[in-house]
Design an enzyme around this catalytic site. Structure first.
Site, PDB file in Angstrom:
ATOM      1  CD  GLU A  89      -4.147  -0.018  -1.144  1.00 61.85           C
ATOM      2  OE1 GLU A  89      -3.917   1.184  -1.429  1.00 61.85           O
ATOM      3  OE2 GLU A  89      -2.962  -0.941  -0.959  1.00 61.85           O
ATOM      4  CB  CYS A 335       0.092   0.150   4.522  1.00 57.63           C
ATOM      5  SG  CYS A 335      -1.090  -0.116   5.941  1.00 57.63           S
TER       6      CYS A 335
HETATM    7  N1  SAH Z   1      -3.099   2.611  11.246  1.00 54.20           N
HETATM    8  C1  SAH Z   1      -3.113   1.144  11.992  1.00 54.20           C
HETATM    9  C2  SAH Z   1      -3.113   0.134  10.756  1.00 54.20           C
HETATM   10  C3  SAH Z   1      -2.305  -0.139   9.800  1.00 54.20           C
HETATM   11  S1  SAH Z   1      -1.869  -1.538   9.960  1.00 54.20           S
HETATM   12  C4  SAH Z   1      -1.517   0.850  12.410  1.00 54.20           C
HETATM   13  O1  SAH Z   1      -0.624   1.925  12.449  1.00 54.20           O
HETATM   14  O2  SAH Z   1      -1.134  -0.042  12.988  1.00 54.20           O
HETATM   15  C5  SAH Z   1      -0.346  -1.850   8.751  1.00 54.20           C
HETATM   16  C6  SAH Z   1       0.867  -2.032   9.456  1.00 54.20           C
HETATM   17  O3  SAH Z   1       2.048  -2.162   8.488  1.00 54.20           O
HETATM   18  C7  SAH Z   1       1.209  -1.122  10.566  1.00 54.20           C
HETATM   19  O4  SAH Z   1       1.969  -1.794  11.580  1.00 54.20           O
HETATM   20  C8  SAH Z   1       2.240  -0.018   9.710  1.00 54.20           C
HETATM   21  O5  SAH Z   1       2.952   0.422  10.606  1.00 54.20           O
HETATM   22  C9  SAH Z   1       2.953  -0.955   9.005  1.00 54.20           C
HETATM   23  N2  SAH Z   1       3.371  -0.228   7.671  1.00 54.20           N
HETATM   24  C10 SAH Z   1       2.834   0.661   7.053  1.00 54.20           C
HETATM   25  N3  SAH Z   1       3.675   0.921   5.957  1.00 54.20           N
HETATM   26  C11 SAH Z   1       4.738  -0.044   5.929  1.00 54.20           C
HETATM   27  C12 SAH Z   1       5.969  -0.089   5.015  1.00 54.20           C
HETATM   28  N4  SAH Z   1       6.143   0.595   4.137  1.00 54.20           N
HETATM   29  N5  SAH Z   1       6.591  -1.255   5.544  1.00 54.20           N
HETATM   30  C13 SAH Z   1       6.397  -1.938   6.430  1.00 54.20           C
HETATM   31  N6  SAH Z   1       5.404  -2.001   7.462  1.00 54.20           N
HETATM   32  C14 SAH Z   1       4.462  -0.702   6.953  1.00 54.20           C
END
Ligand code: SAH
Length: 351
Positions: A89, A335
């Site tokens: 996605e 995400c």
């Molecule tokens: N794996 C990488 C790339 C993902 S980026 C990383 O961890 O940075 C996506 C961002 O959204 C990251 O900061 C992740 O921690 C955050 N994220 C993931 N799920 C989320 C959610 N349900 N609510 C808010 N932020 C979220």
């Protein structure tokens, strides 16, 4: 699965074209066609026998748009099908200054963050550099953009997957997407987010790609961070900060922290004070966002009021910080949410 032609750099396309016994100008036509988001069979400037030859070795269509959803705020969400049938996605967010596309780097993810939907089914496989690039090529073309007038102006590697867990493909992708013969998107308009794989952060500082390095912090000490992010057991915050400083020293780019506010977990005044103590004086910015609640997960978003209080405390403490609005939350904007609901059979949503 055959190879993917979008994996190749312009230099490699030139070599391939010569190996096929074609004149040099065909390499330019081929690379241009690819950059316009076309499948091999759709590149009308190329002679049929050359295309036949390419199709013996390469997938015609590396990636296609399977579904497109538009949210109330104009945010678009895409489901893409890969040549092997996997589904990933992406999101496109529109701002005054242009359009930012969020791309996935892996099918699934193995980092195991407790708040994230991308990690629910674990890691399926890495995306190739061409599959990462094709997400942008297809969306740019869908919106009527081309190489000269790009519809996608900014890119964030913040979709499913951990970019530094797929290091070499991600670096190849970055070289290709910033290449002057290709889409030519400046590294300054690209953000890469990592959960903090410090060894790869170190290597990346030497690649000569000055983008916006973003780290998902979400906690103020290692112990609390490990409650939601298993990666904290491997890499300490102090080491991650040292690598951020190294990146700044090598590229001159200030770095960014993502901090998702979770009720009862990381959003009290005490956490704000600790965050100020941790980051004060560093060349960085803090991006706050209220957790996007994931239905398979139990964690809850901090209240709006406490999010603004948290922001105020950071700013009062001298940090550069902003609270992002939750965009696209009506279309599974966080995400991995859209893919998770698609795979779960919940795929008849008609937003
Ligand atoms: N794996 C990488 C790339 C993902 S980026 C990383 O961890 O940075 C996506 C961002 O959204 C990251 O900061 C992740 O921690 C955050 N994220 C993931 N799920 C989320 C959610 N349900 N609510 C808010 N932020 C979220």
């Amino acid at each position: 699965m055959k190879a993917i032609i979008q994996d190749l750099s312009y230099e490699e396309i030139k070599r391939l074209t010569a190996d096929c016994g074609q004149p040099a100008f065909r390499a330019k036509q081929l690379y241009e066609g690819i950059t316009q988001g076309k499948d091999i069979s759709q590149i009308s400037t190329l002679p049929a026998p050359f295309k036949q030859r390419l199709l013996a070795d390469f997938e015609d269509c590396a990636l296609s748009i399977l579904k497109e959803f538009t949210g109330a705020d104009g945010t678009k969400k895409f489901l893409f099908a890969l040549a092997d049938g996997n589904v990933i996605e992406g999101v496109l967010m529109s701002y005054k200054y242009g359009n930012t596309q969020c791309v996935s780097t892996q099918v699934g993810c193995r980092m195991g963050c407790k708040f994230c939907a991308s990690t629910l089914g674990g890691l399926v496989r890495n995306l190739t550099s061409g599959e990462i690039l094709s997400q942008i090529l297809k969306v740019n073309a869908r919106l009527g953009g081309d190489r000269q007038k790009r519809a996608v102006t900014n890119v964030v590697l913040m979709g499913s997957g951990e970019p530094f867990d797929n290091y070499s493909n991600v670096v190849s992708f970055l070289k290709n997407v910033t290449s002057p013969e290709g889409l030519n998107i400046s590294a300054r308009n690209i953000s890469l987010s990592t959960c903090g794989l410090a060894d790869k952060m170190h290597d990346f500082a030497d690649e000569g790609i000055p983008l916006n390095l973003t780290v998902s912090l979400h906690a103020t000490n290692d112990e609390e961070r490990a409650r939601t992010m298993p990666v904290a057991n491997k890499w300490k915050i102090s080491k991650i900060l040292a690598e951020c400083d190294n990146y700044f020293a090598k590229t001159g780019r200030r770095y960014i922290f993502e901090y998702s506010l979770i009720e009862g977990e990381n959003s009290d005044a005490r956490h704000a004070e600790e965050l100020v103590a941790l980051l004060k004086g560093r060349p960085c910015h803090v991006n706050l966002i209220r957790l996007n609640e994931v239905k398979e997960r139990t964690l809850r978003a901090a209240e709006n009021k406490s999010a603004y209080r948290f922001l105020g405390l950071l700013q009062k403490g001298g940090l550069s910080a902003t609270l992002r609005r939750q965009i696209g939350s009506d279309i599974g904007g966080a995400c991995g949410q859209l893919r998770a609901s698609y795979l779960g059979g919940d795929n008849d949503k008609t937003h």
